[in-house]
Design a protein around this motif. Structure first.
Motif, PDB file in Angstrom:
ATOM      1  N   THR A 132       0.851  -1.189   0.000  1.00 48.32           N
ATOM      2  CA  THR A 132       0.000   0.000   0.000  1.00 48.32           C
ATOM      3  C   THR A 132       0.888   1.240   0.000  1.00 48.32           C
ATOM      4  O   THR A 132       1.651   1.458   0.944  1.00 48.32           O
ATOM      5  CB  THR A 132      -0.930   0.029   1.226  1.00 48.32           C
ATOM      6  OG1 THR A 132      -1.663  -1.196   1.291  1.00 48.32           O
ATOM      7  CG2 THR A 132      -1.905   1.193   1.131  1.00 48.32           C
ATOM      8  N   VAL A 181      -2.264   3.862  -3.829  1.00 48.23           N
ATOM      9  CA  VAL A 181      -2.181   2.680  -4.681  1.00 48.23           C
ATOM     10  C   VAL A 181      -2.095   1.471  -3.752  1.00 48.23           C
ATOM     11  O   VAL A 181      -1.076   1.266  -3.083  1.00 48.23           O
ATOM     12  CB  VAL A 181      -0.943   2.705  -5.599  1.00 48.23           C
ATOM     13  CG1 VAL A 181      -0.979   1.519  -6.565  1.00 48.23           C
ATOM     14  CG2 VAL A 181      -0.848   4.004  -6.362  1.00 48.23           C
ATOM     15  N   ASP A 182      -3.147   0.692  -3.703  1.00 53.03           N
ATOM     16  CA  ASP A 182      -3.196  -0.472  -2.824  1.00 53.03           C
ATOM     17  C   ASP A 182      -3.223  -1.721  -3.701  1.00 53.03           C
ATOM     18  O   ASP A 182      -4.091  -1.848  -4.576  1.00 53.03           O
ATOM     19  CB  ASP A 182      -4.444  -0.406  -1.939  1.00 53.03           C
ATOM     20  CG  ASP A 182      -4.423  -1.430  -0.809  1.00 53.03           C
ATOM     21  OD1 ASP A 182      -3.350  -2.009  -0.547  1.00 53.03           O
ATOM     22  OD2 ASP A 182      -5.483  -1.628  -0.184  1.00 53.03           O
ATOM     23  N   SER A 183      -2.279  -2.637  -3.481  1.00 57.47           N
ATOM     24  CA  SER A 183      -2.161  -3.820  -4.327  1.00 57.47           C
ATOM     25  C   SER A 183      -1.988  -5.064  -3.469  1.00 57.47           C
ATOM     26  O   SER A 183      -1.302  -5.034  -2.440  1.00 57.47           O
ATOM     27  CB  SER A 183      -0.947  -3.715  -5.270  1.00 57.47           C
ATOM     28  OG  SER A 183      -0.970  -2.535  -6.031  1.00 57.47           O
ATOM     29  N   ARG A 212      -5.852  -4.479  -7.454  1.00 60.48           N
ATOM     30  CA  ARG A 212      -5.382  -3.109  -7.204  1.00 60.48           C
ATOM     31  C   ARG A 212      -6.552  -2.150  -7.034  1.00 60.48           C
ATOM     32  O   ARG A 212      -7.581  -2.255  -7.698  1.00 60.48           O
ATOM     33  CB  ARG A 212      -4.481  -2.663  -8.356  1.00 60.48           C
ATOM     34  CG  ARG A 212      -3.927  -1.245  -8.221  1.00 60.48           C
ATOM     35  CD  ARG A 212      -2.718  -1.079  -9.119  1.00 60.48           C
ATOM     36  NE  ARG A 212      -1.605  -1.886  -8.632  1.00 60.48           N
ATOM     37  CZ  ARG A 212      -0.636  -2.373  -9.406  1.00 60.48           C
ATOM     38  NH1 ARG A 212      -0.661  -2.149 -10.712  1.00 60.48           N
ATOM     39  NH2 ARG A 212       0.344  -3.080  -8.884  1.00 60.48           N
TER      40      ARG A 212
END
Length: 263
Positions: A132, A181-183, A212
């Motif tokens: 994140t 940006v959360d992956s 994502r």
């Protein structure tokens, strides 16, 4: 500064753990059979300007490791000192498995961070990892961030990507006006990512999936619903195991995937 080293290898019906570090301190939380849970604890406030963090994670053949961040990272900055560095190398042997419940990395207005995660998968190995990245604290736009991910296995590249952004210079087609940006990466054989509404899904050509979310607040991410990660992950077993490795109770709470030290 000494790099952080986590090395887990099978030894009979148990495992041997070699743990070392200075800026990031690995602490053994739970061990059973060939499976271990390790907390990553900051040795001090991080990341300060000029800090260089290296994490070397090695999971031996047939072993399973769960890494849990105890605190997220805030990247501070000062122009005369230069950027901070954070690099993780994950090396998995045959039939090894790794889950990393990562907490957010926040780049402040003055911060500058170069970050990378390099993964090498052995035959039958798998990884589930969350990353994140947040530009700026509340009321900030955020500084400079370069983030690389590279995944390979015996046959060659699985995933390569680079994110290069500045919070004060938003670029259409990259993040636009978004700050978060959360992956979650699902990598390796036999690992299937669950469907997550409102998250972008990228199925990789050679197996694996990237889920994502782009947005303005990390707590709005639909990927929060996946916590704790890897509750259905295949885990190595020894002759002394009665059941699969499941140190977390899946209570549905967001903090259910966080360990209590010293148990």
């Amino acid at each position: 500064m000494r790099p952080t080293v986590v090395e887990v290898s099978a030894r009979g019906d148990s495992v041997a753990c070699a743990l070392d570090g200075e800026l990031v301190l690995p602490r053994l939380v739970h061990r059973r059979g060939h499976s271990v849970e390790i907390a990553l604890v900051s040795g001090r406030a991080m990341l300060m300007p000029g800090d260089h963090v290296e994490l070397d994670i090695r999971v031996g053949d047939g072993c399973s490791v769960r890494l849990v961040d105890i605190g997220g990272l805030i990247v501070y900055g000062r122009e005369e000192v230069g950027q901070s560095q954070w690099h993780a190398r994950l090396d998995l042997g045959a039939d090894a498995h790794l889950v990393w419940d990562g907490l957010p990395t926040v780049v402040t207005d003055a911060g500058s961070l170069t970050r990378s995660m390099t993964v090498r998968l052995g035959a039958g190995a798998s990884v589930i990892a969350r990353e994140t990245l947040v530009l700026g604290r509340s009321g900030e736009r955020g500084g400079a961030l370069t983030a690389d991910v590279e995944v390979t296995d015996a046959a060659g590249p699985v995933l390569r990507e680079r994110l290069q952004v500045r919070g004060d210079q938003p670029r259409p087609g990259i993040l636009g006006s978004h700050r978060v940006v959360d992956s979650v990466l699902y990598l390796g054989e036999g690992i299937e990512a669950p469907p997550v509404p409102d998250a972008v899904r990228l199925d990789l050509e050679r197996g694996g999936t990237v889920l994502r979310y782009l947005g303005d607040h990390a707590h709005d991410s639909p990927l929060e619903d996946l916590l704790p990660l890897g509750t259905t992950l295949r885990c190595a077993r020894s002759a002394s195991d009665d059941e699969g490795f499941a140190p977390y109770a899946d209570t549905g709470r967001v903090d259910a995937g966080r360990p209590r030290l010293g148990r």
